[in-house]
Design an enzyme around this catalytic site. Structure first.
Site, short mmCIF file in Angstrom:
data_model
loop_
_atom_site.label_atom_id
_atom_site.label_comp_id
_atom_site.label_asym_id
_atom_site.label_seq_id
_atom_site.Cartn_x
_atom_site.Cartn_y
_atom_site.Cartn_z
N TRP A 1 -46.00 13.62 -26.30
CA TRP A 1 -46.91 14.72 -26.59
C TRP A 1 -46.27 15.76 -27.50
CZ3 TRP A 1 -46.14 19.87 -24.75
CH2 TRP A 1 -45.03 20.03 -23.91
N ASP A 2 -44.98 15.65 -27.72
CA ASP A 2 -44.27 16.56 -28.61
C ASP A 2 -44.94 16.62 -29.99
OD1 ASP A 2 -42.69 15.74 -26.49
OD2 ASP A 2 -40.83 15.79 -27.60
N GLU B 1 -40.83 20.15 -16.27
CA GLU B 1 -40.56 18.94 -15.50
C GLU B 1 -39.61 19.18 -14.33
OE1 GLU B 1 -41.34 15.88 -19.24
OE2 GLU B 1 -39.29 16.38 -18.64
N LYS C 1 -37.61 24.50 -16.69
CA LYS C 1 -36.97 23.73 -17.76
C LYS C 1 -37.42 24.22 -19.13
CE LYS C 1 -36.42 18.98 -19.46
NZ LYS C 1 -36.88 17.58 -19.33
N GLN C 2 -38.69 24.49 -19.27
CA GLN C 2 -39.26 24.90 -20.56
C GLN C 2 -40.55 25.66 -20.29
OE1 GLN C 2 -40.11 20.52 -21.37
NE2 GLN C 2 -41.61 21.48 -22.71
#
Length: 751
Positions: A358-359, A487, A592-593
């Site tokens: 999906w990046d 994640e 994480k992000q």
């Protein structure tokens, strides 16, 4: 932080060779031309620790999914990029002894990736007692003839006595992936041919039991050299090799050039046509000079840089970072082949299998919209449309309607084997819908969204409508059992970003359905009952919110964690994914992000300054940025909030993520999709670029340590140059029709 490469604006260069850094150097000096690519491995071979890797665009292998407890819905296989036949191999002997930098003493070492010309050069002097030999290796992957790889090795005898030098250009199909099961090989040789000035290997990937295609590759080398003694040799049935030997007097020099043509069955229907094309292409380049081949290659790179270069004055680290980002991004994908996409590691390593994530939709499309022609981004959208059949299968495996686009894929079928990622990180369906909206908003082109895009949006919406459930107790629609973009939180209920994207997708799709022509509407066959259900979901979707903190809650229960900032983690325990158990990470509050902040970044104009500030101030201190995708969006939000120092800090982290090995994981390959981050941080962050109602808006600021920055941007048939200096911002229309932009609230006409 250990830095193994010098800081130079156009070069990634080092004068030090340390075997402990070999894999890191290989990653950093990777080359690619979209069609193929490779790590910075040594041509002559290396007996020490190394990650050998050459990869071909779109060539992959399905490997059996191995899990201890099989669950219904698991993918049958996971896809992996195949380490290609080794066509750069070139063993060298001096006085009969192999050259090996893991064993030999050397001096005057230089390893130089020239980003402006896309050429890798390595030189050193071999020191064996009184024998001193200077070597220089050069190579590039042509962007003017994408099937062409060019190598040149130069040898000079620096000693007082004559020496014998043998160079053995080779093509070797006896290769394996480092992560292969049981030392498995993936290539069966079909044919070899050899003559004194050429050699070829045609090989096919080994059979697989999953009905996915096998790939055939053909590679032919042509050799030009002033080494006069030639001996044909074939070490084994999988390799062709020719030995060229010369007797070099003191101060004498020789050169050997190797041109390799690489073709695959992606372009040719059968082995005979593939072989014929390989020979024809090889003949075409055989008599061209090295200088001419290089000139054609560098001319195209010059055109790319002319359109896309970001010039930063006053900070060489920042300048090198953004150019390294763009160089590696373009080396992986430049929109020449609509069958290809952008793997998170590109051509630089085996991790992530070389597949599409999906990046692409979330991070790559915003950049390609700004620096390439719209057709490049449209190809990326068509890539998903052409894989709708696979997306139907993915949804059906979960007993759901509509289409679930894969987390990881080569052909549309899900091929990732971690449940909490594969079938819980379903926000990617919303990210693909957002990419359609983003393309349409930026380009003004509705031809995709009202035809192919309408189909994609409809099938995604059917998935969301089936995946939600209605909570009678709360009188709201909810989505349980998901993983968000963060994640480090698995199998959670009501992830805010996922719920928001589902709600937004349904609303956006309903709006598009009101605009499509009658033929398209008939083919989509969205019933009145479906429309009514979608409207109800939009109206009553549950979005977790805490009124005391004025934040969107990442998911149910998140605020019940022991909330402590990242600064509370001891430095020797970072990154936590390399020091903590997975159980400890999942129980922690650490992110994480961007998750909530990812959603706010997507729709940055839809939230008030107070909402953006409250959510950023709460979530960013909890974010460890251990995803390579994380720093860029935080840099944009920080700039939007006028946290300029924070924005610059995060820009540095995204632009130099691999150059400075921030996450201590660059040895296994670069973070290609994160290479979008530098451009996003500069253009959306520092320059404040937004598209509102078809008009470009800017709100620039100049980082304190920079003297100026300049970038060019493609927008609706125009090429615009933006320069930000201490005395203000300057805008120039390079080409295209006049347009009016907005700069910090004031209209400005560009002619």
């Amino acid at each position: 932080m250990k830095r193994i490469f010098d800081v130079q604006p156009w070069h990634v260069i080092t004068h030090t060779f340390d075997p402990k850094d070999k894999r890191l150097q290989e990653s950093m000096t990777s080359l690619g031309n979209e069609y193929m690519g490779m790590r910075g491995n040594f041509e002559e071979g290396y007996s020490g620790d190394s990650l050998q890797g050459i990869y071909l665009g779109g060539v992959w292998y399905p490997d059996k999914t191995r899990v201890g407890w099989w669950k219904n819905g698991y993918p049958k296989y996971f896809g992996k990029v195949v380490n290609a036949v080794n066509f750069i191999k070139e063993p060298i002997e001096v006085n009969g002894t192999p050259l090996d930098l893991a064993q030999d003493d050397i001096s005057d070492f230089t390893l130089d990736l020239d980003m402006k010309r896309a050429v890798l050069t390595r030189s050193f002097t071999l020191e064996r007692g009184t024998v001193r030999v200077a070597f220089k290796f050069e190579r590039f992957l042509s962007v003017s003839q994408r099937q062409l790889a060019v190598q040149r090795v130069s040898v000079k005898n620096l000693g007082a006595e004559a020496i014998d030098v043998t160079v053995k250009p080779s093509i070797d199909a006896d290769v394996k992936n480092e992560e292969a099961n049981y030392d498995e090989r993936f290539w069966d040789v079909l044919d070899t041919e050899q003559a004194t000035d050429r050699g070829s290997v045609v090989a096919k990937t080994t059979p697989n039991p999953f009905g996915t295609p096998q790939f055939t590759s053909g590679m032919e080398m042509r050799v030009v050299t002033d080494l006069t003694n030639v001996a044909i040799t074939q070490p084994n049935a999988k390799e062709v090799m020719t030995a060229y030997t010369g007797h070099l007097a003191a101060n004498a020099s020789v050169e050997l050039e190797k041109r390799v043509i690489v073709v695959t069955s992606r372009d040719y229907a059968d082995q005979a046509k593939l072989t014929s094309a390989m020979h024809a292409l090889s003949d075409r380049v055989a008599n061209e000079s090295y200088a001419a081949l290089l000139a054609d290659h560098t001319a195209i790179w010059a055109q790319r840089w002319e359109k896309s270069d970001v010039i930063i004055e006053g900070d060489d680290e920042s300048q090198q970072g953004i150019r390294f980002n763009l160089f590696q991004l373009f080396s992986t994908y430049y929109g020449e082949d609509s069958r290809l996409n952008i793997g998170p590691k590109g051509f630089t390593g085996e991790k992530y299998g070389g597949a599409t994530y999906w990046d692409t939709e979330a991070f790559a499309i915003p950049v390609y919209l700004g620096i390439t022609n719209p057709e490049v981004t449209r190809n990326l959208l068509m890539y998903r449309y052409k894989q709708l059949d696979g997306a139907y299968v993915n949804a059906q495996q979960q007993g759901l309607n509509g289409a679930l686009f894969p987390m990881v894929t080569f052909d549309g079928i899900e091929c990732h084997n971690e449940w909490e990622i594969t079938f819980e990180e379903i926000h990617r369906n919303g990210d693909i819908a957002f990419a359609i909206y983003n393309y349409t908003r930026y380009t003004g082109d509705t031809s995709y969204v009202l035809h192919e895009g309408a189909k994609v949006l409809t099938e995604i919406s059917r998935f969301w409508a089936d995946r939600v459930h209605f909570s009678k107790r709360n009188q709201a629609y909810m989505i349980h059992g998901v993983t968000g973009a963060d994640e480090y939180e698995n199998n959670v209920d009501n992830n805010w970003d996922t719920n928001m994207l589902a709600q937004w997708t349904l609303k956006y799709t309903l709006g598009i359905l009101d605009q499509v022509d009658s033929a398209t509407a008939k083919s989509l066959a969205v019933s009145d009952a479906e429309r009514a259900q979608w409207h109800d979901i939009v109206k009553r979707m549950y979005l977790p919110y805490d009124k005391d903190l004025n934040i969107f809650v990442q998911h149910d229960g998140f605020l019940d964690k022991d909330i402590e900032p990242v600064s509370a983690i001891p430095a020797d325990q970072r990154p936590i994914n390399q020091h903590w158990s997975w159980d400890k990470i999942l129980r922690s509050p650490y992110i994480k992000q961007g998750d909530v902040l990812q959603g706010i970044w997507d729709f940055i104009d839809d939230y008030t300054p107070e909402q953006k500030k409250a959510n950023f101030d709460f979530y960013e201190p909890l974010t460890v940025h251990e995803s390579s995708l994380s720093p860029a969006i935080h840099a944009v939000l920080a700039a939007d909030l006028h946290y300029e120092d924070k924005a610059v800090e995060l820009y540095s982290r995204t632009a130099r993520l691999d150059l400075d090995n921030y996450n201590n994981d660059t040895t296994d390959g670069l973070h290609i999709t994160a290479m979008t981050g530098g451009w996003i941080a500069v253009v959306q962050g520092f320059a404040g670029m937004r598209v509102r109602h078809g008009q470009l808006h800017y709100a620039p600021f100049l980082p304190k340590t920079w003297t100026s920055y300049t970038f060019r941007q493609v927008f609706r048939g125009r090429l615009i140059e933006v320069s930000v200096h201490a005395d203000g911002s300057h805008f120039k229309l390079i080409s295209g029709d006049p347009l009016t932009i907005d700069v910090a609230g004031d209209p400005l006409e560009l002619k």
